[in-house]
Motif scaffolding. Structure first.
Motif, PDB file in Angstrom:
ATOM      1  N   GLN A  96       0.849  -1.189   0.000  1.00  0.00           N
ATOM      2  CA  GLN A  96       0.000   0.000   0.000  1.00  0.00           C
ATOM      3  C   GLN A  96       0.888   1.244   0.000  1.00  0.00           C
ATOM      4  O   GLN A  96       1.626   1.493   0.942  1.00  0.00           O
ATOM      5  CB  GLN A  96      -0.913   0.006   1.235  1.00  0.00           C
ATOM      6  CG  GLN A  96      -1.958  -1.096   1.234  1.00  0.00           C
ATOM      7  CD  GLN A  96      -2.956  -0.950   0.091  1.00  0.00           C
ATOM      8  OE1 GLN A  96      -3.332   0.159  -0.283  1.00  0.00           O
ATOM      9  NE2 GLN A  96      -3.389  -2.072  -0.467  1.00  0.00           N
ATOM     10  N   THR A  97       0.822   1.986  -1.098  1.00  0.00           N
ATOM     11  CA  THR A  97       1.615   3.207  -1.223  1.00  0.00           C
ATOM     12  C   THR A  97       0.678   4.399  -1.375  1.00  0.00           C
ATOM     13  O   THR A  97      -0.545   4.261  -1.388  1.00  0.00           O
ATOM     14  CB  THR A  97       2.545   3.129  -2.446  1.00  0.00           C
ATOM     15  OG1 THR A  97       1.758   3.184  -3.643  1.00  0.00           O
ATOM     16  CG2 THR A  97       3.355   1.841  -2.437  1.00  0.00           C
ATOM     17  N   ASP A  98       1.274   5.577  -1.549  1.00  0.00           N
ATOM     18  CA  ASP A  98       0.480   6.787  -1.699  1.00  0.00           C
ATOM     19  C   ASP A  98      -0.295   6.814  -3.021  1.00  0.00           C
ATOM     20  O   ASP A  98      -1.235   7.611  -3.167  1.00  0.00           O
ATOM     21  CB  ASP A  98       1.384   8.025  -1.610  1.00  0.00           C
ATOM     22  CG  ASP A  98       2.571   7.937  -2.559  1.00  0.00           C
ATOM     23  OD1 ASP A  98       2.909   6.812  -2.987  1.00  0.00           O
ATOM     24  OD2 ASP A  98       3.163   8.984  -2.880  1.00  0.00           O
ATOM     25  N   VAL A  99       0.067   5.936  -3.967  1.00  0.00           N
ATOM     26  CA  VAL A  99      -0.629   5.942  -5.266  1.00  0.00           C
ATOM     27  C   VAL A  99      -1.498   4.707  -5.470  1.00  0.00           C
ATOM     28  O   VAL A  99      -2.187   4.615  -6.485  1.00  0.00           O
ATOM     29  CB  VAL A  99       0.379   6.041  -6.428  1.00  0.00           C
ATOM     30  CG1 VAL A  99       1.173   7.334  -6.345  1.00  0.00           C
ATOM     31  CG2 VAL A  99       1.306   4.836  -6.468  1.00  0.00           C
ATOM     32  N   SER A 100      -1.491   3.775  -4.538  1.00  0.00           N
ATOM     33  CA  SER A 100      -2.187   2.502  -4.735  1.00  0.00           C
ATOM     34  C   SER A 100      -3.667   2.691  -5.043  1.00  0.00           C
ATOM     35  O   SER A 100      -4.230   2.007  -5.898  1.00  0.00           O
ATOM     36  CB  SER A 100      -2.020   1.606  -3.506  1.00  0.00           C
ATOM     37  OG  SER A 100      -0.684   1.210  -3.352  1.00  0.00           O
ATOM     38  N   LEU A 101      -4.319   3.603  -4.341  1.00  0.00           N
ATOM     39  CA  LEU A 101      -5.750   3.831  -4.519  1.00  0.00           C
ATOM     40  C   LEU A 101      -6.054   5.187  -5.144  1.00  0.00           C
ATOM     41  O   LEU A 101      -7.215   5.607  -5.189  1.00  0.00           O
ATOM     42  CB  LEU A 101      -6.469   3.711  -3.168  1.00  0.00           C
ATOM     43  CG  LEU A 101      -6.315   2.371  -2.434  1.00  0.00           C
ATOM     44  CD1 LEU A 101      -7.003   2.424  -1.077  1.00  0.00           C
ATOM     45  CD2 LEU A 101      -6.882   1.225  -3.269  1.00  0.00           C
ATOM     46  N   ALA A 102      -5.040   5.858  -5.637  1.00  0.00           N
ATOM     47  CA  ALA A 102      -5.224   7.207  -6.186  1.00  0.00           C
ATOM     48  C   ALA A 102      -5.951   7.172  -7.526  1.00  0.00           C
ATOM     49  O   ALA A 102      -5.668   6.331  -8.379  1.00  0.00           O
ATOM     50  CB  ALA A 102      -3.867   7.892  -6.353  1.00  0.00           C
ATOM     51  N   THR A 103      -6.903   8.074  -7.696  1.00  0.00           N
ATOM     52  CA  THR A 103      -7.667   8.202  -8.942  1.00  0.00           C
ATOM     53  C   THR A 103      -7.923   9.680  -9.223  1.00  0.00           C
ATOM     54  O   THR A 103      -7.765  10.528  -8.336  1.00  0.00           O
ATOM     55  CB  THR A 103      -9.011   7.467  -8.863  1.00  0.00           C
ATOM     56  OG1 THR A 103      -9.797   8.031  -7.803  1.00  0.00           O
ATOM     57  CG2 THR A 103      -8.837   5.982  -8.629  1.00  0.00           C
ATOM     58  N   PHE A 104      -8.325   9.970 -10.442  1.00  0.00           N
ATOM     59  CA  PHE A 104      -8.809  11.302 -10.788  1.00  0.00           C
ATOM     60  C   PHE A 104      -9.841  11.161 -11.901  1.00  0.00           C
ATOM     61  O   PHE A 104      -9.924  10.124 -12.558  1.00  0.00           O
ATOM     62  CB  PHE A 104      -7.667  12.234 -11.203  1.00  0.00           C
ATOM     63  CG  PHE A 104      -6.928  11.797 -12.440  1.00  0.00           C
ATOM     64  CD1 PHE A 104      -7.312  12.219 -13.702  1.00  0.00           C
ATOM     65  CD2 PHE A 104      -5.814  10.959 -12.331  1.00  0.00           C
ATOM     66  CE1 PHE A 104      -6.630  11.820 -14.837  1.00  0.00           C
ATOM     67  CE2 PHE A 104      -5.125  10.554 -13.461  1.00  0.00           C
ATOM     68  CZ  PHE A 104      -5.532  10.981 -14.718  1.00  0.00           C
ATOM     69  N   LYS A 105     -10.634  12.185 -12.094  1.00  0.00           N
ATOM     70  CA  LYS A 105     -11.713  12.130 -13.069  1.00  0.00           C
ATOM     71  C   LYS A 105     -11.396  12.995 -14.279  1.00  0.00           C
ATOM     72  O   LYS A 105     -10.865  14.088 -14.161  1.00  0.00           O
ATOM     73  CB  LYS A 105     -13.031  12.600 -12.449  1.00  0.00           C
ATOM     74  CG  LYS A 105     -13.740  11.550 -11.617  1.00  0.00           C
ATOM     75  CD  LYS A 105     -15.146  12.010 -11.247  1.00  0.00           C
ATOM     76  CE  LYS A 105     -15.900  10.910 -10.522  1.00  0.00           C
ATOM     77  NZ  LYS A 105     -17.300  11.325 -10.209  1.00  0.00           N
ATOM     78  N   VAL A 106     -11.761  12.458 -15.444  1.00  0.00           N
ATOM     79  CA  VAL A 106     -11.660  13.202 -16.704  1.00  0.00           C
ATOM     80  C   VAL A 106     -12.984  13.024 -17.438  1.00  0.00           C
ATOM     81  O   VAL A 106     -13.285  11.932 -17.929  1.00  0.00           O
ATOM     82  CB  VAL A 106     -10.494  12.695 -17.581  1.00  0.00           C
ATOM     83  CG1 VAL A 106     -10.471  13.462 -18.905  1.00  0.00           C
ATOM     84  CG2 VAL A 106      -9.166  12.843 -16.864  1.00  0.00           C
ATOM     85  N   GLY A 107     -13.778  14.070 -17.487  1.00  0.00           N
ATOM     86  CA  GLY A 107     -15.061  13.984 -18.166  1.00  0.00           C
ATOM     87  C   GLY A 107     -15.983  12.937 -17.584  1.00  0.00           C
ATOM     88  O   GLY A 107     -16.720  12.274 -18.312  1.00  0.00           O
ATOM     89  N   GLY A 108     -15.938  12.757 -16.272  1.00  0.00           N
ATOM     90  CA  GLY A 108     -16.795  11.774 -15.626  1.00  0.00           C
ATOM     91  C   GLY A 108     -16.221  10.369 -15.601  1.00  0.00           C
ATOM     92  O   GLY A 108     -16.818   9.466 -15.005  1.00  0.00           O
ATOM     93  N   ILE A 109     -15.065  10.146 -16.243  1.00  0.00           N
ATOM     94  CA  ILE A 109     -14.425   8.828 -16.267  1.00  0.00           C
ATOM     95  C   ILE A 109     -13.340   8.787 -15.201  1.00  0.00           C
ATOM     96  O   ILE A 109     -12.485   9.674 -15.135  1.00  0.00           O
ATOM     97  CB  ILE A 109     -13.828   8.525 -17.652  1.00  0.00           C
ATOM     98  CG1 ILE A 109     -14.943   8.452 -18.695  1.00  0.00           C
ATOM     99  CG2 ILE A 109     -13.034   7.228 -17.632  1.00  0.00           C
ATOM    100  CD1 ILE A 109     -14.440   8.272 -20.104  1.00  0.00           C
ATOM    101  N   ILE A 110     -13.388   7.778 -14.358  1.00  0.00           N
ATOM    102  CA  ILE A 110     -12.407   7.623 -13.281  1.00  0.00           C
ATOM    103  C   ILE A 110     -11.159   6.944 -13.848  1.00  0.00           C
ATOM    104  O   ILE A 110     -11.240   5.882 -14.464  1.00  0.00           O
ATOM    105  CB  ILE A 110     -12.988   6.797 -12.128  1.00  0.00           C
ATOM    106  CG1 ILE A 110     -14.226   7.482 -11.547  1.00  0.00           C
ATOM    107  CG2 ILE A 110     -11.940   6.591 -11.044  1.00  0.00           C
ATOM    108  CD1 ILE A 110     -14.938   6.665 -10.493  1.00  0.00           C
ATOM    109  N   VAL A 111     -10.016   7.574 -13.631  1.00  0.00           N
ATOM    110  CA  VAL A 111      -8.738   7.038 -14.117  1.00  0.00           C
ATOM    111  C   VAL A 111      -7.890   6.621 -12.927  1.00  0.00           C
ATOM    112  O   VAL A 111      -7.669   7.417 -12.010  1.00  0.00           O
ATOM    113  CB  VAL A 111      -7.985   8.090 -14.967  1.00  0.00           C
ATOM    114  CG1 VAL A 111      -6.637   7.538 -15.422  1.00  0.00           C
ATOM    115  CG2 VAL A 111      -8.825   8.516 -16.160  1.00  0.00           C
ATOM    116  N   SER A 112      -7.449   5.374 -12.940  1.00  0.00           N
ATOM    117  CA  SER A 112      -6.595   4.856 -11.872  1.00  0.00           C
ATOM    118  C   SER A 112      -5.156   5.328 -12.103  1.00  0.00           C
ATOM    119  O   SER A 112      -4.574   5.085 -13.167  1.00  0.00           O
ATOM    120  CB  SER A 112      -6.651   3.326 -11.847  1.00  0.00           C
ATOM    121  OG  SER A 112      -5.634   2.790 -11.033  1.00  0.00           O
TER     122      SER A 112
END
Length: 291
Positions: free
Chosen positions: A125-141
């Motif tokens: 488990q790192t700082d990026v393991s569960l990190a996501t962001f949204k682009v036009g309503g699409i969740i990007v891992s």
């Protein structure tokens, strides 16, 4: 989950599939043999990254600084100790004998990992393991996006290596015609060692991008090996662009089909499409048919 969400998620995991398939394709493109130890080398890279994080606090994305040279050396050693003697002794049956040896090595590595590390699943488990962001309503891992970026960067690095360096051109020449390369003064067994080592080293990169979000256990490499083999055949045996394209397509098909059916059914659809494509293009999407 929407169709576009599933497609984007499939594209991102497809980049990691392609990264693993590229390593498998290097060995086949140079030596014309299938390396069934590729999955075990990926597993070894993942355990190296895990223990670097567990014991030394090294972030998985920094682990290639250690795992890439270590796996290159391991791959080179395997080629020199086990594969080269077979190629020198029995050229008429070298693909089958090498295939069996690499399968045996895979079993040895997996069972050694089982003996020393047990069958328990391990995670990082790192700082990026569960990190996501949204682009036009699409969740990007984020970790999967890093994997796609690593695949693109690796493709560029391989292209520059094989086209702009003397060593890379010598490896390509050996893969194209072994006998002619030897007549030109190229040490074919040394080039095979470089190709095998490079293929193994790429598993260090693949392991680094997988470890932050994928479980680690002795059999983890097997789950990727079959897909990597399908990707290599689908894209065209020996074709680097074909392996990259095939990996992305497999990921997209998995993601899109999995939206409507169970995961097991999605695998059936994937392999069905794979067989159908080979009926139309036996050499693969970007492969060249021999005449």
């Amino acid at each position: 989950m929407s169709f576009w969400q599933a497609t984007v998620s499939g594209l991102l995991i497809g980049g990691i599939y392609a990264l693993i398939a590229l390593g498998l394709n290097i060995v086949f493109g140079t030596m014309r043999v299938v390396n069934f130890a590729q999955g075990a080398l990926l597993m070894a890279g993942m355990f190296m990254a895990y223990w670097l994080w567990e014991l030394g606090g090294v972030h998985p994305y920094l682990s290639p600084l250690v795992t890439v040279p270590a796996l290159f050396g391991l791959g080179y050693l395997i080629q020199r100790a086990f594969v080269s003697p077979l190629l020198a002794r029995d050229r008429a049956r070298e693909p089958m004998s090498v295939l069996l040896v690499t399968l045996g090595l895979a079993l040895v590595l997996e069972n050694a990992a089982l003996l020393f590390f047990s069958a328990d699943f391990k995670t990082v488990q790192t700082d990026v393991s569960l990190a996501t962001f949204k682009v036009g309503g699409i969740i990007v891992s984020v970790p999967r996006l890093v994997g796609l970026g690593a695949m693109i960067a690796t493709c560029l690095g391989l292209y520059l290596f094989f086209t702009r360096t003397d060593l890379g051109r010598a490896v390509r020449a050996t893969g194209q015609d072994r006998e002619v390369a030897r007549l030109m003064g190229i040490n074919d067994f040394r080039m095979y060692g470089v190709a095998y080592g490079l293929s193994a080293a790429m598993m260090g990169i693949a392991a680094a991008v997988l470890v932050p979000f994928f479980y680690i256990h002795p059999g983890v490499g097997t789950s990727f090996l079959l897909k990597a083999f399908v990707i290599v055949v689908l894209g065209g045996l020996g074709s680097m662009p074909g392996a990259a394209l095939g990996g992305l397509l497999v990921g997209i098909i998995e993601g899109a089909v999995g939206l409507w059916v169970q995961a097991t059914v999605a695998q059936i659809v994937l392999f069905g499409l794979f067989v159908a494509i080979l009926f139309v293009r036996p050499a693969g999407l970007l492969g060249v048919e021999s005449r």
